[in-house]
Write an enzyme that holds these catalytic residues in place. Structure first.
Site, PDB file in Angstrom:
ATOM      1  N   VAL A  63       0.830  -1.205   0.000  1.00  0.00           N
ATOM      2  CA  VAL A  63       0.000   0.000   0.000  1.00  0.00           C
ATOM      3  C   VAL A  63       0.867   1.258   0.000  1.00  0.00           C
ATOM      4  O   VAL A  63       0.560   2.226  -0.702  1.00  0.00           O
ATOM      5  CB  VAL A  63      -0.989  -0.012   1.183  1.00  0.00           C
ATOM      6  CG1 VAL A  63      -1.801   1.277   1.232  1.00  0.00           C
ATOM      7  CG2 VAL A  63      -1.933  -1.216   1.073  1.00  0.00           C
ATOM      8  N   GLY A  66       2.099   1.696  -3.517  1.00  0.00           N
ATOM      9  CA  GLY A  66       1.004   2.158  -4.369  1.00  0.00           C
ATOM     10  C   GLY A  66       0.611   3.596  -4.087  1.00  0.00           C
ATOM     11  O   GLY A  66       0.436   4.402  -5.012  1.00  0.00           O
ATOM     12  N   GLU A  67       0.500   3.946  -2.811  1.00  0.00           N
ATOM     13  CA  GLU A  67       0.093   5.310  -2.459  1.00  0.00           C
ATOM     14  C   GLU A  67       1.166   6.324  -2.835  1.00  0.00           C
ATOM     15  O   GLU A  67       0.865   7.420  -3.296  1.00  0.00           O
ATOM     16  CB  GLU A  67      -0.230   5.416  -0.972  1.00  0.00           C
ATOM     17  CG  GLU A  67      -0.754   6.786  -0.595  1.00  0.00           C
ATOM     18  CD  GLU A  67      -1.391   6.844   0.777  1.00  0.00           C
ATOM     19  OE1 GLU A  67      -1.793   7.949   1.165  1.00  0.00           O
ATOM     20  OE2 GLU A  67      -1.484   5.805   1.456  1.00  0.00           O
ATOM     21  N   THR A  68       2.425   5.959  -2.667  1.00  0.00           N
ATOM     22  CA  THR A  68       3.518   6.861  -3.044  1.00  0.00           C
ATOM     23  C   THR A  68       3.455   7.164  -4.533  1.00  0.00           C
ATOM     24  O   THR A  68       3.491   8.325  -4.950  1.00  0.00           O
ATOM     25  CB  THR A  68       4.879   6.240  -2.676  1.00  0.00           C
ATOM     26  OG1 THR A  68       4.934   6.067  -1.254  1.00  0.00           O
ATOM     27  CG2 THR A  68       6.027   7.112  -3.138  1.00  0.00           C
ATOM     28  N   SER A  71       0.259   9.154  -5.457  1.00  0.00           N
ATOM     29  CA  SER A  71       0.336  10.543  -4.986  1.00  0.00           C
ATOM     30  C   SER A  71       1.271  11.377  -5.853  1.00  0.00           C
ATOM     31  O   SER A  71       0.958  12.526  -6.197  1.00  0.00           O
ATOM     32  CB  SER A  71       0.808  10.581  -3.535  1.00  0.00           C
ATOM     33  OG  SER A  71      -0.154  10.015  -2.686  1.00  0.00           O
TER      34      SER A  71
END
Length: 142
Positions: A63, A66-68, A71
Site C-alpha cells: 500500500v 502504491g500510495e507513493t 500521490s
C-alpha cells in the site's frame, strides 16, 4: 536512485516530490522511481527490509508503494500551483513474495480538475501480479 521525470517538471514540484524529506517514508522503504508522469509512472521497491514476521512482503508495504506512486502521479497532474491529498485507497493482495524486488506500474483512470484516480499494479520479478491498488486524490488550490 534512478529517476526519469518529465523534462518540463516544474523545479518546485521536483523539489517537493523527489529532492526533499517529503518522501522520507519512500526513502526508508527503498522505493526507486523509474518513470514519472501524471498518466503513467513506474517505481520499484526491495522486498528485503519490508517484510512481516513470517518473511512475506508486508501488505502495508504494498500500500505504501502504491500510495507513493499514485500521490506523485497526481501531484504531477496538479502542477506546482495546486496540491493533492489522498481521499480513498484500497488494495487487493492476490499473491505473496519473499525475496527480490517488486515493481509498481501506475496508470491514470481519471485526471480531472478536482479528482485524480490511479490504478497501481504491483508485480514480482517474474511479472506475476501481487496486488492491485486504487487511489483517489483530491486536487486542491494552494
Amino acid at each position: 536512485m534512478t529517476t526519469k521525470v518529465p523534462d518540463d517538471l516544474h523545479p518546485e514540484l521536483r523539489a517537493r516530490l523527489l529532492d526533499s524529506d517529503g518522501g522520507a517514508l519512500a526513502k526508508k522503504m527503498g522505493i526507486e522511481f523509474l518513470e514519472l508522469s501524471a498518466e503513467h509512472s513506474v517505481a520499484r521497491m526491495p522486498v528485503e527490509g519490508n517484510t512481516q514476521v513470517i518473511g512475506l512482503l508486508h501488505g502495508g508495504a504494498h500500500v505504501v508503494l502504491g500510495e507513493t506512486l499514485g500521490s506523485v502521479s497526481s501531484a504531477i497532474h496538479a502542477g506546482p500551483e495546486r496540491y493533492v491529498v489522498g481521499i480513498e485507497i484500497n488494495a487487493t493482495h492476490s499473491r505473496s513474495v519473499t525475496e527480490g524486488w517488486v515493481t509498481a506500474t501506475c496508470d491514470a483512470l481519471v485526471l480531472g480538475r478536482t479528482l485524480a484516480t490511479h490504478e497501481i499494479v504491483i508485480r514480482d520479478d517474474q511479472g506475476r501480479r501481487l496486488s492491485t491498488v486504487r487511489m483517489t486524490n483530491l486536487v486542491r488550490e494552494a
